[in-house]
Design a protein around this motif. Sequence first.
Motif, PDB file in Angstrom:
ATOM      1  N   HIS A 198       0.824  -1.209   0.000  1.00 27.46           N
ATOM      2  CA  HIS A 198       0.000   0.000   0.000  1.00 27.46           C
ATOM      3  C   HIS A 198       0.860   1.260   0.000  1.00 27.46           C
ATOM      4  N   GLY A 199       2.006   1.175  -0.669  1.00 30.54           N
ATOM      5  CA  GLY A 199       2.882   2.340  -0.698  1.00 30.54           C
ATOM      6  C   GLY A 199       3.352   2.681   0.703  1.00 30.54           C
ATOM      7  N   PHE A 200       3.140   3.924   1.109  1.00 30.02           N
ATOM      8  CA  PHE A 200       3.579   4.386   2.438  1.00 30.02           C
ATOM      9  C   PHE A 200       2.387   4.672   3.352  1.00 30.02           C
ATOM     10  N   HIS A 226      -1.567  11.267   7.429  1.00 35.47           N
ATOM     11  CA  HIS A 226      -0.408  11.762   8.190  1.00 35.47           C
ATOM     12  C   HIS A 226       0.782  10.807   8.129  1.00 35.47           C
ATOM     13  N   GLU A 227       0.517   9.498   8.087  1.00 34.70           N
ATOM     14  CA  GLU A 227       1.608   8.526   7.931  1.00 34.70           C
ATOM     15  C   GLU A 227       2.299   8.712   6.581  1.00 34.70           C
ATOM     16  N   MET A 228       1.497   8.881   5.536  1.00 38.91           N
ATOM     17  CA  MET A 228       2.056   9.095   4.200  1.00 38.91           C
ATOM     18  C   MET A 228       2.847  10.393   4.148  1.00 38.91           C
ATOM     19  N   GLN A 229       2.287  11.415   4.770  1.00 33.60           N
ATOM     20  CA  GLN A 229       2.941  12.725   4.789  1.00 33.60           C
ATOM     21  C   GLN A 229       4.298  12.651   5.478  1.00 33.60           C
ATOM     22  N   GLU A 281      10.223  12.659   4.766  1.00 37.34           N
ATOM     23  CA  GLU A 281      11.586  12.135   4.951  1.00 37.34           C
ATOM     24  C   GLU A 281      12.234  11.804   3.607  1.00 37.34           C
ATOM     25  N   LEU A 282      11.475  11.164   2.725  1.00 40.63           N
ATOM     26  CA  LEU A 282      12.006  10.810   1.404  1.00 40.63           C
ATOM     27  C   LEU A 282      12.292  12.062   0.573  1.00 40.63           C
ATOM     28  N   SER A 283      11.413  13.036   0.680  1.00 37.57           N
ATOM     29  CA  SER A 283      11.580  14.272  -0.084  1.00 37.57           C
ATOM     30  C   SER A 283      12.858  15.006   0.327  1.00 37.57           C
ATOM     31  N   PHE A 333      -1.313  17.668  -1.881  1.00 35.19           N
ATOM     32  CA  PHE A 333      -0.513  16.856  -0.962  1.00 35.19           C
ATOM     33  C   PHE A 333       0.970  17.227  -1.082  1.00 35.19           C
ATOM     34  N   LEU A 334       1.459  17.313  -2.296  1.00 34.10           N
ATOM     35  CA  LEU A 334       2.873  17.652  -2.512  1.00 34.10           C
ATOM     36  C   LEU A 334       3.207  19.034  -1.965  1.00 34.10           C
ATOM     37  N   ASN A 335       2.248  19.923  -2.042  1.00 32.88           N
ATOM     38  CA  ASN A 335       2.464  21.284  -1.535  1.00 32.88           C
ATOM     39  C   ASN A 335       2.678  21.318  -0.024  1.00 32.88           C
ATOM     40  N   THR A 336       2.282  20.259   0.689  1.00 35.64           N
ATOM     41  CA  THR A 336       2.465  20.237   2.150  1.00 35.64           C
ATOM     42  C   THR A 336       3.890  19.855   2.537  1.00 35.64           C
ATOM     43  N   LEU A 337       4.687  19.358   1.590  1.00 35.59           N
ATOM     44  CA  LEU A 337       6.045  18.906   1.904  1.00 35.59           C
ATOM     45  C   LEU A 337       7.030  20.064   1.819  1.00 35.59           C
ATOM     46  N   SER A 338       8.145  19.949   2.545  1.00 38.56           N
ATOM     47  CA  SER A 338       9.061  21.089   2.664  1.00 38.56           C
ATOM     48  C   SER A 338      10.003  21.240   1.471  1.00 38.56           C
ATOM     49  N   THR A 339      10.161  20.184   0.657  1.00 40.09           N
ATOM     50  CA  THR A 339      11.006  20.290  -0.541  1.00 40.09           C
ATOM     51  C   THR A 339      10.259  19.638  -1.709  1.00 40.09           C
TER      52      THR A 339
END
Length: 291
Positions: A76-78, A123-126, A131-133, A158-164
Amino acid sequence: MGIPNKIGVIVDSFQVGVREGLVKAKNVGADGVQIYAVKGEMDPDNLSTAQRKELKDYIASLGLEISALVGDLGGHGFQDKNENAWKIEKSKRILDLAVELGTNVVTTHIGIVPDDTNSEVYHEMQSACEELSRYATSVNAYFAIETGPERSAHLRDFLNTLSTNGLSVNFDPANMVMVTGDDPVEGVHNLKDYIVHTHAKDGIRLQEVDPRLIYGALGFEPLDHEKIAKMVTDGQFFREVPLGEGKVAWPAYIQALQDIGYTGYLTIEREVGTNPEADIAKAVQFLKQFK
């Protein structure tokens, strides 16, 4: 149109070993190749430093380059916190391998991004993707999520919530057409800040379908799993077809990629059919008409 894009093929689509697949990729006129690097001979754990150098040199000797590695670890991915520790670690090792082999893209599936942004799975996926990003950015590379399981606007949010932007996008127009019914042209514009690789694939949607039936999701179990699986394999929901024979509007799609300034690979993926080599050769010629 005079597209700037190089044409790639997934070596594994030929359904022979990596070495033979590389030669076939060269023979059909591809510029580059994408290779699965999850298990077997391409598993990072099975490749010494010397073997990595030898493989890189061999690919170069054929006049090819690597467009990306495939690092899809299945499941199920992450979504599952109990699985994420080893999956994150393995993903990082696949990215290290990619960089050593001269590419900065690893494509993957992260699981369907839930609609409920407050859910535990979201939140688990995020957390895993953050970390991967960050790791990808630290080595000047990208984990590229394949489009399809959710609509493009939701993936962008969703991608916009990540820091990089180390987590970016591997754009697959056929998955959109076949599963969510999303418009690839609109999708390109929605995800324009994130597209680092694309898959050239085509398909037809035959009936509306819950993406969870196709991709699965943590805690989601269809009432009749065997029946659903049969409907997927029998092509009752959608059908993958050779390039130009499906519902992807290629001229408009390629124009959209040009409009956002995408100059990366169009990499042919052929997951069905009894004669992949002939289909892939035709697909290369199909894409060359846009050059």
